[in-house]
Design an enzyme around this catalytic site. Structure first.
Site, PDB file in Angstrom:
ATOM      1  N   ARG A 177      27.076 -15.252  40.393  1.00 50.45           N
ATOM      2  CA  ARG A 177      27.866 -15.586  41.600  1.00 50.45           C
ATOM      3  C   ARG A 177      26.972 -15.582  42.846  1.00 50.45           C
ATOM      4  O   ARG A 177      27.391 -15.133  43.921  1.00 50.45           O
ATOM      5  CB  ARG A 177      29.045 -14.638  41.799  1.00 50.45           C
ATOM      6  CG  ARG A 177      29.974 -14.537  40.633  1.00 50.45           C
ATOM      7  CD  ARG A 177      30.784 -15.811  40.381  1.00 50.45           C
ATOM      8  NE  ARG A 177      31.510 -15.665  39.129  1.00 50.45           N
ATOM      9  CZ  ARG A 177      31.064 -16.117  37.947  1.00 50.45           C
ATOM     10  NH1 ARG A 177      29.932 -16.801  37.860  1.00 50.45           N
ATOM     11  NH2 ARG A 177      31.757 -15.941  36.848  1.00 50.45           N
ATOM     12  N   SER A 229      38.742 -12.964  41.769  1.00 48.33           N
ATOM     13  CA  SER A 229      38.086 -11.651  41.718  1.00 48.33           C
ATOM     14  C   SER A 229      37.547 -11.279  43.094  1.00 48.33           C
ATOM     15  O   SER A 229      36.763 -12.022  43.686  1.00 48.33           O
ATOM     16  CB  SER A 229      36.930 -11.675  40.724  1.00 48.33           C
ATOM     17  OG  SER A 229      37.435 -11.884  39.433  1.00 48.33           O
ATOM     18  N   GLU A 299      32.778 -10.205  46.014  1.00 48.23           N
ATOM     19  CA  GLU A 299      32.471 -11.573  45.583  1.00 48.23           C
ATOM     20  C   GLU A 299      32.995 -12.538  46.647  1.00 48.23           C
ATOM     21  O   GLU A 299      32.419 -13.593  46.884  1.00 48.23           O
ATOM     22  CB  GLU A 299      33.142 -11.842  44.226  1.00 48.23           C
ATOM     23  CG  GLU A 299      32.827 -13.214  43.661  1.00 48.23           C
ATOM     24  CD  GLU A 299      33.336 -13.394  42.230  1.00 48.23           C
ATOM     25  OE1 GLU A 299      33.267 -12.449  41.425  1.00 48.23           O
ATOM     26  OE2 GLU A 299      33.807 -14.500  41.930  1.00 48.23           O
TER      27      GLU A 299
HETATM   28  C1  LIG Z   1      43.136 -17.536  41.254  1.00 46.68           C
HETATM   29  C2  LIG Z   1      41.652 -17.650  41.398  1.00 46.68           C
HETATM   30  C3  LIG Z   1      40.856 -17.553  40.256  1.00 46.68           C
HETATM   31  C4  LIG Z   1      39.463 -17.628  40.371  1.00 46.68           C
HETATM   32  N1  LIG Z   1      38.683 -17.575  39.239  1.00 46.68           N
HETATM   33  C5  LIG Z   1      37.352 -17.709  39.337  1.00 46.68           C
HETATM   34  C6  LIG Z   1      36.525 -17.725  38.164  1.00 46.68           C
HETATM   35  O1  LIG Z   1      36.986 -17.647  37.040  1.00 46.68           O
HETATM   36  N2  LIG Z   1      35.182 -17.855  38.330  1.00 46.68           N
HETATM   37  C7  LIG Z   1      34.628 -17.978  39.572  1.00 46.68           C
HETATM   38  O2  LIG Z   1      33.406 -18.115  39.668  1.00 46.68           O
HETATM   39  N3  LIG Z   1      35.372 -17.975  40.688  1.00 46.68           N
HETATM   40  C8  LIG Z   1      36.705 -17.855  40.594  1.00 46.68           C
HETATM   41  N4  LIG Z   1      37.467 -17.863  41.733  1.00 46.68           N
HETATM   42  C9  LIG Z   1      36.821 -18.028  43.039  1.00 46.68           C
HETATM   43  C10 LIG Z   1      36.649 -19.501  43.446  1.00 46.68           C
HETATM   44  O3  LIG Z   1      37.394 -20.331  42.607  1.00 46.68           O
HETATM   45  C11 LIG Z   1      35.181 -19.911  43.380  1.00 46.68           C
HETATM   46  O4  LIG Z   1      34.381 -19.058  44.160  1.00 46.68           O
HETATM   47  C12 LIG Z   1      34.978 -21.368  43.851  1.00 46.68           C
HETATM   48  O5  LIG Z   1      33.664 -21.758  43.586  1.00 46.68           O
HETATM   49  C13 LIG Z   1      35.253 -21.518  45.336  1.00 46.68           C
HETATM   50  O6  LIG Z   1      35.181 -22.889  45.647  1.00 46.68           O
HETATM   51  P1  LIG Z   1      35.816 -23.442  46.985  1.00 46.68           P
HETATM   52  O7  LIG Z   1      35.571 -24.899  47.034  1.00 46.68           O
HETATM   53  O8  LIG Z   1      37.215 -22.992  47.092  1.00 46.68           O
HETATM   54  O9  LIG Z   1      34.899 -22.692  48.035  1.00 46.68           O
HETATM   55  P2  LIG Z   1      35.372 -22.104  49.441  1.00 46.68           P
HETATM   56  O10 LIG Z   1      36.116 -20.834  49.211  1.00 46.68           O
HETATM   57  O11 LIG Z   1      36.007 -23.148  50.252  1.00 46.68           O
HETATM   58  O12 LIG Z   1      33.937 -21.759  50.044  1.00 46.68           O
HETATM   59  C14 LIG Z   1      33.082 -20.839  49.403  1.00 46.68           C
HETATM   60  C15 LIG Z   1      31.716 -20.884  50.098  1.00 46.68           C
HETATM   61  O13 LIG Z   1      31.115 -22.146  49.861  1.00 46.68           O
HETATM   62  C16 LIG Z   1      30.873 -22.803  51.115  1.00 46.68           C
HETATM   63  N5  LIG Z   1      31.085 -24.235  50.864  1.00 46.68           N
HETATM   64  C17 LIG Z   1      32.147 -24.837  50.278  1.00 46.68           C
HETATM   65  N6  LIG Z   1      31.930 -26.149  50.172  1.00 46.68           N
HETATM   66  C18 LIG Z   1      30.722 -26.391  50.711  1.00 46.68           C
HETATM   67  C19 LIG Z   1      29.936 -27.565  50.915  1.00 46.68           C
HETATM   68  N7  LIG Z   1      30.337 -28.770  50.507  1.00 46.68           N
HETATM   69  N8  LIG Z   1      28.738 -27.432  51.522  1.00 46.68           N
HETATM   70  C20 LIG Z   1      28.310 -26.224  51.945  1.00 46.68           C
HETATM   71  N9  LIG Z   1      28.992 -25.082  51.780  1.00 46.68           N
HETATM   72  C21 LIG Z   1      30.194 -25.171  51.155  1.00 46.68           C
HETATM   73  C22 LIG Z   1      31.824 -22.178  52.090  1.00 46.68           C
HETATM   74  O14 LIG Z   1      31.388 -22.313  53.434  1.00 46.68           O
HETATM   75  C23 LIG Z   1      31.801 -20.737  51.620  1.00 46.68           C
HETATM   76  O15 LIG Z   1      30.615 -20.120  52.057  1.00 46.68           O
HETATM   77  C24 LIG Z   1      38.869 -17.801  41.643  1.00 46.68           C
HETATM   78  C25 LIG Z   1      39.682 -17.915  42.793  1.00 46.68           C
HETATM   79  C26 LIG Z   1      41.055 -17.855  42.665  1.00 46.68           C
HETATM   80  C27 LIG Z   1      41.898 -18.010  43.888  1.00 46.68           C
END
Ligand SMILES: Cc1cc2nc3c(=O)[nH]c(=O)nc-3n(C[C@H](O)[C@H](O)[C@H](O)COP(=O)(O)OP(=O)(O)OC[C@H]3O[C@@H](n4cnc5c(N)ncnc54)[C@H](O)[C@@H]3O)c2cc1C
Length: 304
Positions: A177, A229, A299
């Site tokens: 992560r 998480s 995380e």
């Molecule tokens: C119900 C639930 C279950 C989950 N299960 C998992 C799992 O099994 N495994 C796991 O790894 N994670 C899990 N997560 C966490 C989440 O899904 C991951 O961390 C995912 O990668 C976040 O992606 P996002 O696009 O929503 O990022 P965001 O939350 O929007 O952003 C995360 C980070 O990335 C940056 N960012 C986003 N897009 C860009 C871009 N294009 N350029 C530059 N920076 C960017 C943001 O500024 C921030 O720093 C879960 C979350 C939830 C709500």
């Protein structure tokens, strides 16, 4: 704001961000730009890059949001420009025996995994139940069910104030992560697209694996507004097990509650503020440290 001036008509002022986060809470964005591709993803990416570069030139802080699935936006909101990236497109380069998928950073992981499965493209099944976009996953090295971005990414297009660069998998320096992007102090970067290395398989077999992963998640994780998480698993243990061992399942501060189903998931029961949520994270961290001696590392990322 000299450089951003020509783009001001594309931006919205003082917009609530709760609807763009999985925890459904948080304050307003000072300026909001929603990047979407209606027909031409390359043109949409160019427009996105132009807006972000203009903001950087004006020394305005810029924050990208994909699915908002890993960020806790403070109640006081986010100063500067917030970009919600929903630019969603992909295409294949099939040079058997290698298969490369180009994908834009704004594409939802769940949608991409399903579309690839239907085309008989395997190796991305793990992402079919992970909320968020390719961009967020690139930054976080999202992973599940034994797969992760580090295992798929060939390279990614990263834009910084110095220009448009290609970062290889090695440049991204992936860990659990973690990536070179996640820990970049200046935050002056955006990911616009990635190339993934995948393989071919029978669509029915791929879909069966996806359904098994989703069924497992439904059995073990709570529904409802959360950020997944909250803490990373410490080496050789599970954050959820440690939190549960401290008797914290169901513990709540305001409208934020440690899930009674999975202790590493904190639910917004409907009325949580970001302040409640952050207080719950800190309190749980402190109690686990006092009772078990383990210092849990978050995380999720607090934004604003
Ligand atoms: C119900 C639930 C279950 C989950 N299960 C998992 C799992 O099994 N495994 C796991 O790894 N994670 C899990 N997560 C966490 C989440 O899904 C991951 O961390 C995912 O990668 C976040 O992606 P996002 O696009 O929503 O990022 P965001 O939350 O929007 O952003 C995360 C980070 O990335 C940056 N960012 C986003 N897009 C860009 C871009 N294009 N350029 C530059 N920076 C960017 C943001 O500024 C921030 O720093 C879960 C979350 C939830 C709500």
């Amino acid at each position: 704001m000299i450089h951003l001036q020509p783009y001001l008509h594309l931006l919205q002022r003082d917009q609530p961000l709760a609807r763009f986060t999985a925890a459904r809470l948080g304050g307003d964005a000072e300026y909001l730009y929603i990047a979407r591709a209606h027909t031409d993803a390359d043109a949409a990416n160019e427009a996105l890059i132009a807006v972000v570069r203009a903001a950087w030139s004006d020394d305005l802080p810029v924050r990208l949001i994909g699915g908002g699935a890993n960020i806790l936006v403070r109640d006081t909101g986010v100063r500067g420009l917030v970009v919600v990236n929903h630019i969603s497109a992909f295409h294949l380069e099939d040079d058997a025996p290698t298969l490369t998928v180009w994908v834009t950073a704004g594409m939802a992981l769940t949608v991409l995994a399903r579309k690839l499965a239907a085309l008989g493209i395997a190796g991305f099944e793990w992402a079919a139940s992970v909320p968020g976009t390719v961009g967020g996953a690139l930054v976080n090295n999202a992973g599940a069910h034994g797969g992760d971005m580090a295992g798929n990414v060939i390279d990614a297009q990263i834009v910084t104030p110095d220009g448009i660069q290609t970062w290889t998998n090695a440049d991204l320096a992936y860990g659990y992560r973690a990536s070179a992007l996640k820990h970049r102090a200046d935050r002056r970067f955006i990911a616009t697209r990635a190339r993934l290395r995948l393989t071919r398989d029978d669509p029915t077999a791929i879909t069966a694996r996806i359904e098994a992963f989703i069924a497992h998640r439904k059995r073990t994780q709570p529904a409802g507004a959360s950020l997944g998480s909250i803490f990373k698993n410490p080496l050789g243990d599970y954050a959820g097990r440690l939190i549960e061992s401290c008797g914290l399942k169901g513990y709540a501060i305001g409208g934020a509650q440690v899930s009674p189903i999975h202790a590493n998931f904190f639910i917004n029961t409907g009325t949580a503020t970001a302040r409640d949520y952050a207080a719950l994270v800190e309190t749980v961290q402190q109690i686990v440290l006092e009772q078990t001696g383990v210092s849990l590392e978050t995380e999720i990322e607090i934004v604003g």
